[in-house]
Write a protein that holds these residues in place. Sequence first.
Motif: not given
Length: 291
Positions: A89-90, A112-114, A117-118, A276-279
């Motif tokens: 999705g994201s 930390a990121f995952m 941002n799962p 760069p994207s937000r993610i």
Amino acid sequence: MNLRQVEIFRVVMTNGTTARAAEVLHVSQPAVSKMIQELERSLGFDLFQRIKGRLHPTQEGQLFFREVEQAFLGLTHLRGAAARIRDYGSGEIRIACLSALSTNVLPRALQAFMKSNPNVAVTFQARMSSNVRDLVASGQFDLGIVADEIDRTGVEIEEFAEFRVAVALPKGHPLEALKVIRPADLAGQPFIALAPEDTTRREAEIAFHRAGVTIRPVMETPYSTTICAMVAAGVGIGLVNPLTAEPYEGQGLTLRPFEPALHFRTLLITPPNRLPSRILEDFIRDLRGAI
């Protein structure tokens, strides 16, 4: 020419006969033959020779089939991308990193990121810095972490971090008795060297030259992780990034500071003319936190 005609041509080429292609496609054999004929008319050349009721690909047909295969690889990639968008999705990020940071900084940053941002799909590869640069410059990857000796054209560059060089010694080596190791201490020692293009290697060579020291290389590698493994195995001594050496300390390897101070310098690179994207910004923040 339409996609259905091309698909039928591909199935005929893959299966060898129109009869087998008709079975795979769940259509009649005359329908397959008709589609092939219509495709040939639209292309302006024969794809098959018809000999005793059997189809034999012409040279033009074989050349066209190669192009068709490349096109279908692209469609396969699109299906994969669609599946990732459906499942996550994201979005997704694609990261390539030099080997030296792939076993320490990157796992911590990704953890930390995952966690926050799962639903983001992550593609990660560890490569030589020059390969990472090419992947990012071509737009195949969104972010690269590289050593500073790369060709800087064709990518956006941001300073990332620097790490002071340490000397990696096999456990129990006589030089363990020293608190600091200098070039003269390494004279005549079996030495595992970084690749010639490595900036840190060139700086080390200047330090050895100024000290009037000749080192004895027994091996050369572009990877700090390889140096650590070889030192732990007792092959020789090497200059390493202390972060890379973390998993090996106490496991056959000891670190000592090196003077004069030398540094491994790393860069963040992104494709040119792409915001760069937000993610991706979130991941870069976590990457800096992992240092």
